[in-house]
Design a protein around this motif. Sequence first.
Motif, PDB file in Angstrom:
ATOM      1  N   SER A  80       0.993  -1.201  -0.132  1.00 13.17           N
ATOM      2  CA  SER A  80       0.120  -0.117  -0.028  1.00 13.17           C
ATOM      3  C   SER A  80       0.762   1.293   0.173  1.00 13.17           C
ATOM      4  CB  SER A  80      -0.997   0.027   1.288  1.00 13.17           C
ATOM      5  OG  SER A  80      -0.359   0.081   2.362  1.00 13.17           O
ATOM      6  N   THR A  81       1.935   1.320   0.823  1.00 13.37           N
ATOM      7  CA  THR A  81       2.781   2.333   0.609  1.00 13.37           C
ATOM      8  C   THR A  81       3.361   2.502  -0.758  1.00 13.37           C
ATOM      9  OG1 THR A  81       4.612   1.047   1.674  1.00 13.37           O
ATOM     10  CG2 THR A  81       3.466   2.505   3.168  1.00 13.37           C
ATOM     11  N   THR A  82       3.676   1.735  -1.355  1.00 10.01           N
ATOM     12  CA  THR A  82       4.330   1.671  -2.682  1.00 10.01           C
ATOM     13  C   THR A  82       3.231   2.361  -3.749  1.00 10.01           C
ATOM     14  OG1 THR A  82       5.602  -0.314  -2.412  1.00 10.01           O
ATOM     15  CG2 THR A  82       5.112   0.383  -4.602  1.00 10.01           C
ATOM     16  N   MET A  83       2.006   1.785  -3.478  1.00  9.91           N
ATOM     17  CA  MET A  83       0.971   2.352  -4.338  1.00  9.91           C
ATOM     18  C   MET A  83       0.617   3.951  -4.011  1.00  9.91           C
ATOM     19  SD  MET A  83       0.568   0.074  -6.690  1.00  9.91           S
ATOM     20  CE  MET A  83      -1.022   1.007  -7.277  1.00  9.91           C
ATOM     21  N   THR A  84       0.571   4.067  -2.833  1.00 14.89           N
ATOM     22  CA  THR A  84       0.472   5.463  -2.373  1.00 14.89           C
ATOM     23  C   THR A  84       1.332   6.480  -2.919  1.00 14.89           C
ATOM     24  OG1 THR A  84      -0.719   4.670  -0.503  1.00 14.89           O
ATOM     25  CG2 THR A  84       0.002   7.059  -0.242  1.00 14.89           C
ATOM     26  N   PHE A  85       2.547   6.067  -2.682  1.00 16.43           N
ATOM     27  CA  PHE A  85       3.699   6.963  -3.272  1.00 16.43           C
ATOM     28  C   PHE A  85       3.638   6.910  -5.081  1.00 16.43           C
ATOM     29  CE2 PHE A  85       7.938   7.008  -5.379  1.00 16.43           C
ATOM     30  CZ  PHE A  85       8.277   8.358  -4.829  1.00 16.43           C
ATOM     31  N   LEU A  86       3.434   6.100  -5.619  1.00 18.17           N
ATOM     32  CA  LEU A  86       3.071   6.050  -6.894  1.00 18.17           C
ATOM     33  C   LEU A  86       1.972   6.981  -7.408  1.00 18.17           C
ATOM     34  CD1 LEU A  86       3.528   4.967  -9.732  1.00 18.17           C
ATOM     35  CD2 LEU A  86       2.061   3.229  -9.446  1.00 18.17           C
ATOM     36  N   VAL A  87       0.957   6.780  -6.641  1.00 18.59           N
ATOM     37  CA  VAL A  87      -0.345   7.700  -7.175  1.00 18.59           C
ATOM     38  C   VAL A  87      -0.136   9.105  -6.696  1.00 18.59           C
ATOM     39  CG1 VAL A  87      -2.911   8.034  -6.499  1.00 18.59           C
ATOM     40  CG2 VAL A  87      -2.049   5.720  -6.948  1.00 18.59           C
ATOM     41  N   ALA A  88       0.374   9.357  -5.579  1.00 17.56           N
ATOM     42  CA  ALA A  88       0.611  10.583  -5.328  1.00 17.56           C
ATOM     43  C   ALA A  88       1.608  11.422  -6.073  1.00 17.56           C
ATOM     44  CB  ALA A  88       1.224  10.975  -3.509  1.00 17.56           C
ATOM     45  N   PHE A  89       2.814  10.768  -6.603  1.00 23.12           N
ATOM     46  CA  PHE A  89       3.650  11.376  -7.588  1.00 23.12           C
ATOM     47  C   PHE A  89       3.158  11.634  -8.861  1.00 23.12           C
ATOM     48  CE2 PHE A  89       6.656  10.647 -10.986  1.00 23.12           C
ATOM     49  CZ  PHE A  89       7.544  11.761 -10.806  1.00 23.12           C
ATOM     50  N   ILE A  90       2.144  10.586  -9.324  1.00 21.55           N
ATOM     51  CA  ILE A  90       1.501  10.940 -10.617  1.00 21.55           C
ATOM     52  C   ILE A  90       0.413  12.056 -10.566  1.00 21.55           C
ATOM     53  CG2 ILE A  90       0.001   9.882 -12.313  1.00 21.55           C
ATOM     54  CD1 ILE A  90       1.569   7.469 -11.974  1.00 21.55           C
ATOM     55  N   GLY A  91      -0.547  11.931  -9.410  1.00 20.48           N
ATOM     56  CA  GLY A  91      -1.280  13.219  -9.259  1.00 20.48           C
ATOM     57  C   GLY A  91      -0.671  14.259  -9.029  1.00 20.48           C
ATOM     58  N   TRP A  92       0.512  14.628  -8.369  1.00 19.88           N
ATOM     59  CA  TRP A  92       1.283  15.817  -8.487  1.00 19.88           C
ATOM     60  C   TRP A  92       1.679  16.099  -9.970  1.00 19.88           C
ATOM     61  CZ3 TRP A  92       6.989  16.496  -8.704  1.00 19.88           C
ATOM     62  CH2 TRP A  92       7.587  17.595  -8.504  1.00 19.88           C
ATOM     63  N   ILE A  93       2.052  15.400 -10.561  1.00 15.55           N
ATOM     64  CA  ILE A  93       2.693  15.880 -11.831  1.00 15.55           C
ATOM     65  C   ILE A  93       1.392  16.071 -12.780  1.00 15.55           C
ATOM     66  CG2 ILE A  93       3.568  14.934 -14.124  1.00 15.55           C
ATOM     67  CD1 ILE A  93       5.724  15.264 -12.030  1.00 15.55           C
ATOM     68  N   VAL A  94       0.373  15.221 -12.768  1.00 12.65           N
ATOM     69  CA  VAL A  94      -0.892  15.664 -13.487  1.00 12.65           C
ATOM     70  C   VAL A  94      -1.413  17.130 -13.066  1.00 12.65           C
ATOM     71  CG1 VAL A  94      -3.319  14.889 -14.023  1.00 12.65           C
ATOM     72  CG2 VAL A  94      -1.530  13.281 -14.241  1.00 12.65           C
ATOM     73  N   LEU A  95      -1.632  17.354 -11.889  1.00  7.22           N
ATOM     74  CA  LEU A  95      -2.120  18.338 -11.450  1.00  7.22           C
ATOM     75  C   LEU A  95      -1.258  19.648 -11.671  1.00  7.22           C
ATOM     76  CD1 LEU A  95      -3.581  17.556  -8.033  1.00  7.22           C
ATOM     77  CD2 LEU A  95      -4.896  18.348 -10.009  1.00  7.22           C
ATOM     78  N   ARG A  96       0.133  19.588 -11.755  1.00  9.97           N
ATOM     79  CA  ARG A  96       1.186  20.651 -12.220  1.00  9.97           C
ATOM     80  C   ARG A  96       0.893  20.810 -13.805  1.00  9.97           C
ATOM     81  NH1 ARG A  96       5.658  22.859 -10.539  1.00  9.97           N
ATOM     82  NH2 ARG A  96       7.300  23.327 -12.396  1.00  9.97           N
ATOM     83  N   TYR A  97       0.679  19.651 -14.416  1.00  7.88           N
ATOM     84  CA  TYR A  97       0.414  20.084 -15.793  1.00  7.88           C
ATOM     85  C   TYR A  97      -1.008  20.607 -15.981  1.00  7.88           C
ATOM     86  CZ  TYR A  97      -0.335  18.453 -20.761  1.00  7.88           C
ATOM     87  OH  TYR A  97      -0.605  18.282 -21.943  1.00  7.88           O
TER      88      TYR A  97
END
Length: 529
Positions: A80-97
């Motif tokens: 779950s921590t691996t997936m949480t980090f993955l989703v949070a990272f992609i979410g930050w990139i997408v929202l920045r875009y």
Amino acid sequence: MSLALPLGALAPIVLLIAALAAFRHPGIRPRGVTRLSEAAALGALALAVAGVAQNLTGGPARVALVEGPVAVVLRLDAVSTTMTFLVAFIGWIVLRYSRSYLDGEPREGRFHGLMLATLAAVLLLMQSGSLSILILAFIGVGIGLRQLQLFYPDRPAARRAATKFTLVWHAGDAALILAAALWLGVFGTGEFAALAASAAEVPSGTGHLAIALIVLAAVLKTAAFPLHGWLTEVMEAPTPVSALLHAGIINAGGFLLIRTAELVQASSGAMAALVMIGGFTALFGAVVMLTQSAVKTALAWSTVAQMGFLLLQCGLGLWALALLHIVAHSLYKAHAFLASGGAVAAVASLRRPGPVATPGLGAVLKSFGLALVIYAAMAALFTALAGPKSPQALALGTMLIFGVAYLVAQGLADAAPVALTRRTALAALGAAAGYFTFQMAALAICGPHLPAAPTPGSLDWALIALAVLSFGLVAFAQALFPLWAHHPASAGLRVHLANGLYLNALLDRLIGGFRVADTDQAKGQTPCS
């Protein structure tokens, strides 16, 4: 388990607070909302990183909001921590875009609010420790994603895609609710840890029906064949929505299987169904993808194929590799969608190549033989270094090397230069070495938290052989395609494949999608496709 408050569990709360602020300013160029949106996503990413550090130093954590039969539990372990980090990272990139992509759009603030709320629901899903949290998060993701797909509500194709998504996604929710009710009746709990501990005692009737419902929910949520059509039409939504869906949300079905791996593996029928459905979806999606001319549509069909391959991995019991696949596919697909706008210009700026070397039958046969020899040598080397590999892992690597054999065939064509032959052979060597290296890393990180691949029985061996043979035949046909591409029969087949064998059109008829489009055309509107 650690008793300290897991910081990763706070990430969804931060995003929800920012979402509420964004909804207060739903219009164009909302003051401070876009900066707040990006800052909240970055804060969630920081909390996810802190959660990973906590897990590494203090071990898994459990947060029980409600105890008892209908437990409401958060679980933060290596998965779950691996997936949480993955989703949070992609979410930050997408929202920045999204700050620049949506700049000046009507309802820009509402878009950011919906993205933040949907991302919070995905993070909650990844940290779920019980079926109750999982189901609520899945429902929240479905509601948020439907609203994002309808960001341009005047587009008939967007409404049609949203309708199909809603039907398929919430059908998966219904299957999960039924499964949770059955587990509650059988074991008196819906917490994943307790269910995993009782996996060896699953009753043959009700228990296996509950497992079948979990598999059904995963198949629906990964857009597997034949209900894959909605996934290829979400491009009617803004590009950040496509990126978040294809890089994050679509993986939720695979996460569901990984989270319930002990239960799913207790049913040989469920595992066999995953192999057959996943393998066929992977081959179908890959073949259709090759016929697409639009960049985003090709990427969507690529996601269909990748999700099929993910289901296949789960059906083979390669749970750690399935998790690694989710991470790798998410990062690749997020970049691919966000960079798709410049793809056409980049291709147009390239100097047109000369004649392409076409491999004959002899070159193709040599390429497959060479790729398999290289793969066998690397398998023997890594077995000597790190111990024996499971038959399922060896079979999966064979399927992957078939794809590389297609490149090797280009290098062995009569007109190919020696440098190309050398590069393609090295590509096969690198692919085989990379597969076993990443497999060892995935097993070291997440293997202790997931069940090992089961010992194959007669049915398993038959399915493994069928899968390897099917992938090999498709790769072989693809390598020989230039030899018969101009035949009239191949031209007709290409048209049928480009339309996905018309399965999506059948679903449109079932939900009345064509009638919606026809009505809009009668009003003088042109539906977007």
